[in-house]
Design a protein around this motif. Structure first.
Motif, PDB file in Angstrom:
ATOM      1  N   LYS A 137       0.834  -1.207   0.000  1.00 23.98           N
ATOM      2  CA  LYS A 137       0.000   0.000   0.000  1.00 23.98           C
ATOM      3  C   LYS A 137       0.867   1.256   0.000  1.00 23.98           C
ATOM      4  N   ALA A 138       1.905   1.271   0.838  1.00 18.80           N
ATOM      5  CA  ALA A 138       2.791   2.428   0.923  1.00 18.80           C
ATOM      6  C   ALA A 138       3.500   2.675  -0.410  1.00 18.80           C
ATOM      7  N   ASN A 139       3.943   1.598  -1.058  1.00 25.02           N
ATOM      8  CA  ASN A 139       4.616   1.736  -2.356  1.00 25.02           C
ATOM      9  C   ASN A 139       3.655   2.241  -3.434  1.00 25.02           C
ATOM     10  N   ALA A 140       2.396   1.792  -3.362  1.00 17.51           N
ATOM     11  CA  ALA A 140       1.402   2.248  -4.332  1.00 17.51           C
ATOM     12  C   ALA A 140       1.107   3.738  -4.151  1.00 17.51           C
ATOM     13  N   ILE A 141       1.028   4.182  -2.903  1.00 18.18           N
ATOM     14  CA  ILE A 141       0.788   5.601  -2.620  1.00 18.18           C
ATOM     15  C   ILE A 141       1.978   6.438  -3.095  1.00 18.18           C
ATOM     16  N   ASN A 142       3.183   5.947  -2.835  1.00 18.02           N
ATOM     17  CA  ASN A 142       4.388   6.655  -3.286  1.00 18.02           C
ATOM     18  C   ASN A 142       4.434   6.751  -4.811  1.00 18.02           C
ATOM     19  N   LEU A 143       4.002   5.678  -5.486  1.00 21.29           N
ATOM     20  CA  LEU A 143       3.991   5.690  -6.945  1.00 21.29           C
ATOM     21  C   LEU A 143       3.076   6.792  -7.466  1.00 21.29           C
ATOM     22  N   MET A 144       1.919   6.921  -6.865  1.00 17.81           N
ATOM     23  CA  MET A 144       0.976   7.962  -7.289  1.00 17.81           C
ATOM     24  C   MET A 144       1.534   9.356  -7.020  1.00 17.81           C
ATOM     25  N   GLN A 145       2.242   9.499  -5.892  1.00 10.69           N
ATOM     26  CA  GLN A 145       2.796  10.804  -5.536  1.00 10.69           C
ATOM     27  C   GLN A 145       3.994  11.181  -6.408  1.00 10.69           C
ATOM     28  N   LYS A 146       4.605  10.172  -7.041  1.00  8.84           N
ATOM     29  CA  LYS A 146       5.758  10.418  -7.907  1.00  8.84           C
ATOM     30  C   LYS A 146       5.370  10.305  -9.395  1.00  8.84           C
ATOM     31  N   LYS A 147       4.141  10.639  -9.693  1.00 12.49           N
ATOM     32  CA  LYS A 147       3.629  10.490 -11.054  1.00 12.49           C
ATOM     33  C   LYS A 147       4.277  11.458 -12.035  1.00 12.49           C
ATOM     34  N   GLU A 148       4.508  12.688 -11.598  1.00  6.75           N
ATOM     35  CA  GLU A 148       4.997  13.741 -12.494  1.00  6.75           C
ATOM     36  C   GLU A 148       6.503  13.975 -12.312  1.00  6.75           C
ATOM     37  N   PRO A 149       7.167  14.507 -13.369  1.00  5.33           N
ATOM     38  CA  PRO A 149       8.582  14.894 -13.244  1.00  5.33           C
ATOM     39  C   PRO A 149       8.730  16.028 -12.233  1.00  5.33           C
ATOM     40  N   PRO A 150       9.841  16.123 -11.522  1.00  5.99           N
ATOM     41  CA  PRO A 150      11.007  15.238 -11.618  1.00  5.99           C
ATOM     42  C   PRO A 150      10.911  14.015 -10.706  1.00  5.99           C
ATOM     43  N   LEU A 151       9.830  13.935  -9.885  1.00  3.61           N
ATOM     44  CA  LEU A 151       9.718  12.834  -8.926  1.00  3.61           C
ATOM     45  C   LEU A 151       9.574  11.469  -9.609  1.00  3.61           C
ATOM     46  N   CYS A 152       9.004  11.456 -10.825  1.00  3.90           N
ATOM     47  CA  CYS A 152       8.796  10.165 -11.504  1.00  3.90           C
ATOM     48  C   CYS A 152      10.111   9.450 -11.773  1.00  3.90           C
ATOM     49  N   TRP A 153      11.214  10.221 -11.847  1.00  4.77           N
ATOM     50  CA  TRP A 153      12.523   9.608 -12.084  1.00  4.77           C
ATOM     51  C   TRP A 153      13.110   9.024 -10.810  1.00  4.77           C
ATOM     52  N   GLU A 154      12.444   9.248  -9.688  1.00  3.54           N
ATOM     53  CA  GLU A 154      12.926   8.733  -8.406  1.00  3.54           C
ATOM     54  C   GLU A 154      12.138   7.505  -7.942  1.00  3.54           C
ATOM     55  N   GLN A 155      11.250   7.007  -8.794  1.00  5.93           N
ATOM     56  CA  GLN A 155      10.458   5.827  -8.419  1.00  5.93           C
ATOM     57  C   GLN A 155      11.360   4.614  -8.221  1.00  5.93           C
ATOM     58  N   THR A 156      11.135   3.890  -7.119  1.00  3.53           N
ATOM     59  CA  THR A 156      11.902   2.671  -6.849  1.00  3.53           C
ATOM     60  C   THR A 156      11.269   1.504  -7.613  1.00  3.53           C
ATOM     61  N   GLU A 157      11.992   0.389  -7.694  1.00  4.68           N
ATOM     62  CA  GLU A 157      11.462  -0.795  -8.370  1.00  4.68           C
ATOM     63  C   GLU A 157      10.217  -1.316  -7.661  1.00  4.68           C
ATOM     64  N   ASP A 158      10.242  -1.274  -6.325  1.00  2.05           N
ATOM     65  CA  ASP A 158       9.078  -1.726  -5.563  1.00  2.05           C
ATOM     66  C   ASP A 158       7.869  -0.844  -5.839  1.00  2.05           C
ATOM     67  N   GLU A 159       8.095   0.434  -5.983  1.00  2.05           N
ATOM     68  CA  GLU A 159       6.996   1.350  -6.283  1.00  2.05           C
ATOM     69  C   GLU A 159       6.447   1.107  -7.691  1.00  2.05           C
ATOM     70  N   LYS A 160       7.328   0.868  -8.642  1.00  3.27           N
ATOM     71  CA  LYS A 160       6.898   0.621 -10.018  1.00  3.27           C
ATOM     72  C   LYS A 160       6.072  -0.655 -10.139  1.00  3.27           C
ATOM     73  N   LYS A 161       6.369  -1.623  -9.286  1.00  7.17           N
ATOM     74  CA  LYS A 161       5.661  -2.907  -9.349  1.00  7.17           C
ATOM     75  C   LYS A 161       4.454  -2.967  -8.409  1.00  7.17           C
ATOM     76  N   SER A 162       4.238  -1.893  -7.662  1.00  2.08           N
ATOM     77  CA  SER A 162       3.202  -1.911  -6.620  1.00  2.08           C
ATOM     78  C   SER A 162       1.799  -2.109  -7.172  1.00  2.08           C
ATOM     79  N   TRP A 163       1.518  -1.579  -8.380  1.00  4.96           N
ATOM     80  CA  TRP A 163       0.171  -1.719  -8.944  1.00  4.96           C
ATOM     81  C   TRP A 163      -0.150  -3.191  -9.200  1.00  4.96           C
ATOM     82  N   PHE A 164       0.840  -3.922  -9.743  1.00  2.00           N
ATOM     83  CA  PHE A 164       0.652  -5.354 -10.017  1.00  2.00           C
ATOM     84  C   PHE A 164       0.527  -6.133  -8.709  1.00  2.00           C
ATOM     85  N   ARG A 165       1.407  -5.832  -7.775  1.00  2.00           N
ATOM     86  CA  ARG A 165       1.394  -6.544  -6.500  1.00  2.00           C
ATOM     87  C   ARG A 165       0.112  -6.299  -5.715  1.00  2.00           C
TER      88      ARG A 165
END
Length: 230
Positions: free
Chosen positions: A191-219
């Motif tokens: 849940k935390a990784n999914a929330i972080n992914l949404m918060q890092k949707k736009e540049p420049p934060l999108c370039w800071e997404q971790t692998e766990d965050e990128k995979k959070s939607w699937f998980r």
């Protein structure tokens, strides 16, 4: 030559899959079995025991038949399809139309294999159900070890469907308590990784997404409903 792993080694390795370990193993088993059936669809295997078993069972369920065709050639699909149609035509011709209507309505006898409720007749579904039971039982044994518990705690853990099913194989109240507490922690991490992914949707934060965050939607989806398919 690759060494064949024991079931316990296979289950423990699946902790590192980044998904529900049982779902991960079943997905690989499903793919391997489909590839085996693709080989069996070749013309030279027409009279083989495995090919006969596939035809007499009525083929696969809806999901596995479409997965099968996606891996196969048009010729292999045509060969198996033609054999199944020969059997289906023969079955229908042995009955008068009034009997057939009753059979269709009741989903009984030979026509069960072609009905939407015919999953129990799919060879691959039955194979995967048996493996699922063995994996869950083996996991209850593996989690008696503290070292394996620690590794499991760091994994994504079981999806909710498998989490519910494994309880049927556990008599140790402490193990059930461990799984419940671990499940809450694992869901919280996703849940935390999914929330972080949404918060890092736009540049420049999108370039800071971790692998766990990128995979959070699937998980998150797999955690709730399990793997895609049957």
């Amino acid at each position: 030559m690759e060494q064949i792993k024991s079931m316990s080694e296979k289950v423990i390795d699946a902790f590192s899959s980044g998904r529900c370990p049982v779902c991960a193993m079943l997905r690989q088993d499903e793919f391997d079995s489909l590839c085996r059936w693709v080989v069996q669809s070749a013309e030279k295997y027409k009279g083989s025991e495995e090919r006969i078993k596939l035809v007499t069972s009525g083929g696969f369920c809806n999901y596995h038949f479409w997965e099968f065709q996606g891996l196969n050639t048009n010729y292999g699909n045509a060969a198996v399809g033609a054999e199944l149609l020969v059997r289906l035509i023969k079955i229908i011709r042995t009955r008068n139309y009034e009997d057939i209507i009753d059979v269709f309505r009741e989903r009984k006898d030979d026509f069960k294999a072609w009905s939407l409720e015919g999953y129990a007749h799919c060879l691959l579904c039955r194979e995967l159900k048996e493996k699922e039971k063995r994996y869950l039982k083996e996991l209850t044994v593996i989690l008696q070890d503290d070292g394996h518990k620690a590794k499991y705690s760091e994994s994504c853990g079981l999806c909710i469907p498998h989490f519910i099913k494994i309880v049927d194989y556990i008599e140790n109240g402490l193990l059930i308590k461990f799984l419940f507490e671990t499940q809450i922690a694992q869901m919280g991490k996703i849940k935390a990784n999914a929330i972080n992914l949404m918060q890092k949707k736009e540049p420049p934060l999108c370039w800071e997404q971790t692998e766990d965050e990128k995979k959070s939607w699937f998980r998150a989806i797999e955690k709730i409903v399990g793997r895609s398919g049957t």
